[in-house]
Each structure stands twice: as C-alpha cells, then as structure tokens.
Design an enzyme around this catalytic site. Sequence first.
Site, PDB file in Angstrom:
ATOM      1  N   ARG A 192     -27.695  75.922 -10.183  1.00  0.00           N
ATOM      2  CA  ARG A 192     -27.747  75.711  -8.741  1.00  0.00           C
ATOM      3  C   ARG A 192     -27.477  77.046  -8.045  1.00  0.00           C
ATOM      4  NH1 ARG A 192     -23.024  73.946  -4.778  1.00  0.00           N
ATOM      5  NH2 ARG A 192     -24.218  73.504  -2.892  1.00  0.00           N
TER       6      ARG A 192
ATOM      7  N   ASN B 282     -23.374  74.428 -12.178  1.00  0.00           N
ATOM      8  CA  ASN B 282     -23.100  74.586 -10.754  1.00  0.00           C
ATOM      9  C   ASN B 282     -21.841  75.432 -10.640  1.00  0.00           C
ATOM     10  OD1 ASN B 282     -22.505  74.392  -8.048  1.00  0.00           O
ATOM     11  ND2 ASN B 282     -22.675  72.171  -7.938  1.00  0.00           N
TER      12      ASN B 282
ATOM     13  N   GLU C  78     -27.473  65.326  -8.210  1.00  0.00           N
ATOM     14  CA  GLU C  78     -27.957  66.688  -8.058  1.00  0.00           C
ATOM     15  C   GLU C  78     -28.132  67.390  -9.401  1.00  0.00           C
ATOM     16  OE1 GLU C  78     -26.291  68.650  -4.228  1.00  0.00           O
ATOM     17  OE2 GLU C  78     -24.810  67.145  -4.824  1.00  0.00           O
TER      18      GLU C  78
ATOM     19  N   ARG D 139     -15.864  70.836   9.121  1.00  0.00           N
ATOM     20  CA  ARG D 139     -16.770  71.649   9.927  1.00  0.00           C
ATOM     21  C   ARG D 139     -17.156  70.915  11.194  1.00  0.00           C
ATOM     22  NH1 ARG D 139     -20.709  72.283   4.952  1.00  0.00           N
ATOM     23  NH2 ARG D 139     -19.318  73.343   3.490  1.00  0.00           N
TER      24      ARG D 139
ATOM     25  N   HIS E 112     -28.071  71.350   0.811  1.00  0.00           N
ATOM     26  CA  HIS E 112     -28.066  70.064   0.087  1.00  0.00           C
ATOM     27  C   HIS E 112     -29.474  69.680  -0.354  1.00  0.00           C
ATOM     28  CE1 HIS E 112     -24.226  68.877   2.538  1.00  0.00           C
ATOM     29  NE2 HIS E 112     -23.883  69.458   1.404  1.00  0.00           N
TER      30      HIS E 112
END
Length: 394
Positions: free
Chosen positions: A84, A2, A377, A234, A173
């Site tokens: 990823r 990643n 993940e 955010r 995601h």
Amino acid sequence: MNSGSSSVKYQLLDMAGRTGADGRGTAGTGPDGTGAVRLASGLVERIGEGPVADHAAALRQAAAELDERGLGLDSPDLAAVGHRVVHGGTRFTEPTRITDEVVAGIEELIPLAPLHNPANVQGIKVARELRPDLPQVAVFDTAFHSTMPEHAARYAIDTATADAHGVRRYGFHGTSHAYVSRAAAALLGREPAEVNAIVLHLGNGASASAVAGGVCVETSMGLTPLEGLVMGTRSGDLDPAVIFHLSRVAGMSTDEIDTLLNKRSGLLGLCGDNDMREIGRRMAEGDRAAGLAFEIYVHRLRKYVGAYTAVLGRVDIIAFTAGVGENSAAVREAAMRGLEALGIALDPVRNALRGSSARLISAGGSRTAVAVIPTDEELEIATQAYALVGAVRD
C-alpha cells in the site's frame, strides 16, 4: 503489506484459492466472486520503540512470525509482494511494478504525504532487500480517484500556482472504495459498469465517493485526507479563512493549526471522544455535547449523499463500510433519515442486525438499495498485485 509510520500490517493470501495440505487458512471472496485464502495476518506495532527499532526490524519480525507457522517469507511459493502506498499523485494511477525509478518517484511525492509515503517507502525498500527476486507491486490509495474529471479534481485557485505545486484533489481510501463499489454491484447481481454507487468509508478517517459505472467521479478528501466528512480527529470541510483567523487573532502558528485541524478536531474536538461507541453511550445518558457531535457528524453525511446523488443523477446503491459504517446502526439510520424523497428507505430490523458479510439493509420498496459491505483493503491490494504480475503457482 501496509507500512505505517509506527506499524506494519501484513497478510499472506493464496490467490489461487487453495487451503494447503493441512487445510489451514480462511476464505476471503473478492468482489468479483474470485476466491482467495488468507493463510496468515499480523501487525507489528511501536516501531522505533523498544526492540522494534525500525521498519527493517519490523519486517524481520513479521518474517519470523510467518516462519513459526511454516509460511516463511523465503518460501519459493511466494508470487509477489503488494504494498500500500498512500499518495501516487498524478503520476501513478494504477498498480505499478516497483523499480528503483518508481521508488524515487514515490519519494518525490513525500511533500504531498509527509506522514505516510516515507513509511511506505521504507517498507518497500526492506521487502526488496529481503526478497530481491520477487515482483513487488505498489498499489496507490489515490489511484482509484484519478478518474475524477478535471472539473471535480481542480480547486478554483490560480491555475499556474496550482500546477506548480501539485495543488488539486487526489482523494484517499482508494483501495477500500474500489473494493466496496465492486462488491456493491455484486450484491445487486449486476456488473460494476451497470451500477452507480455512493460509498461511505466511515472509520476514524472517513471519506465518501461517487462511483458511476465502476469509475470514481467524485470523492470527499482532497489534496490531503483533511477535506470532507467529519472524522474522529479531523475537521473535514471548513472555511479556509478559519486558518487565517486563528493565525491573526489567536496567534497560532502553521504547525499549531495543522495539529488542531488534524488531531484535535472532528468528534474529539466536539465532545472529547472519537470513539463512536463511547459517544453512543454518552448520548444514551443524555450527554448534550455527545449528542451535538453525533448530529454534526450525520448532518455532514446527509449533505454528501445529497450532493453525490446530484452528481450521479441515479443512485442504485449506497454502501456503508469501515469500522463505524459496518458497526453503527445508529449512524446508518440517522444518516439516511429524511432522505425518503431521494428514494431511500431503511428496514429497521435489517439495519439492526449484525454480521460479517455484505448485506442489504434497505426496505423492500426503497428505490435506492442501502447496504453494509465489510471492506477488505488487503485483499484488494493482493488482487491488484496478482493481476499485474500474472503469476499462477500450482
């Protein structure tokens, strides 16, 4: 692997479920019940600062760390490298064997993910240089959400303009939502095709998805990861005219507004903290700003749970995951509060318990199950890469 803009996270997994001659490694069970052994993991940070000049240096450092454990990157036992990649657009909707053409395609999508895809590409290029003989697989964050129907994926703007510039809802995601939705079905002892789930991935970035029979039909993030839930920094959903208003009235530039909405909003903008643990501590001391930020956060969660219940028609399970979702009993309790009419009821004792495994936290009479499911993940990336290359090494 990643690869981020300033870091590289990596894990080495034995997908055949062996621990090696010395018994090293930690077990990690996939949501489909398959076993895997995590042999090593690590993080190289601060790329571009100090001794780690670039992603090439970061990967070589990771290789050196693996060498120290006798698990070198040059091992003939390696079957594949899974990467990823944040944005696959409409072109890459499933795990993809990496070729020069695929790398070029990922680079073409950089305008849609200018902070992420360049770093993902750098990681791919360096890994291919280090092990050109290995199959390398790109696993896309957006892929799981590519099954959204057009009425969910399109914005109500001029179609020609949208198509010309790739303006639509992609979602992010995806590896987490894929893993957790399957794990949720497994927790109920059912096949994914039989289960309707709402997945709430709540970390510093946060997103929700509605998964019908194992297929994503709606998600909260859109063209970018800015849309949807309130996040650490955010804003999530807001009236688009806020941008025009700030430009005209406050004289803010596009870049300044972009920074405001992505880095100075959310929980941080509301109360000055984006760590839910610190917000909880402040709430306990009577801090009104922290309390309001918390209520705005969980209010947005309840809205999405209600909306996705309408989208799905029947919800079998709601799954909380990621840092906040897995660790904040207060967020889970507040987000589910008042939803009894939807057949949702938490067991306060179960909800308060901490643990590292998937577990139900709903009350016995709850029509809809509620669960905490730790995401993985990296295991999902490895699972998808391994399935694609079909390599079994004994």
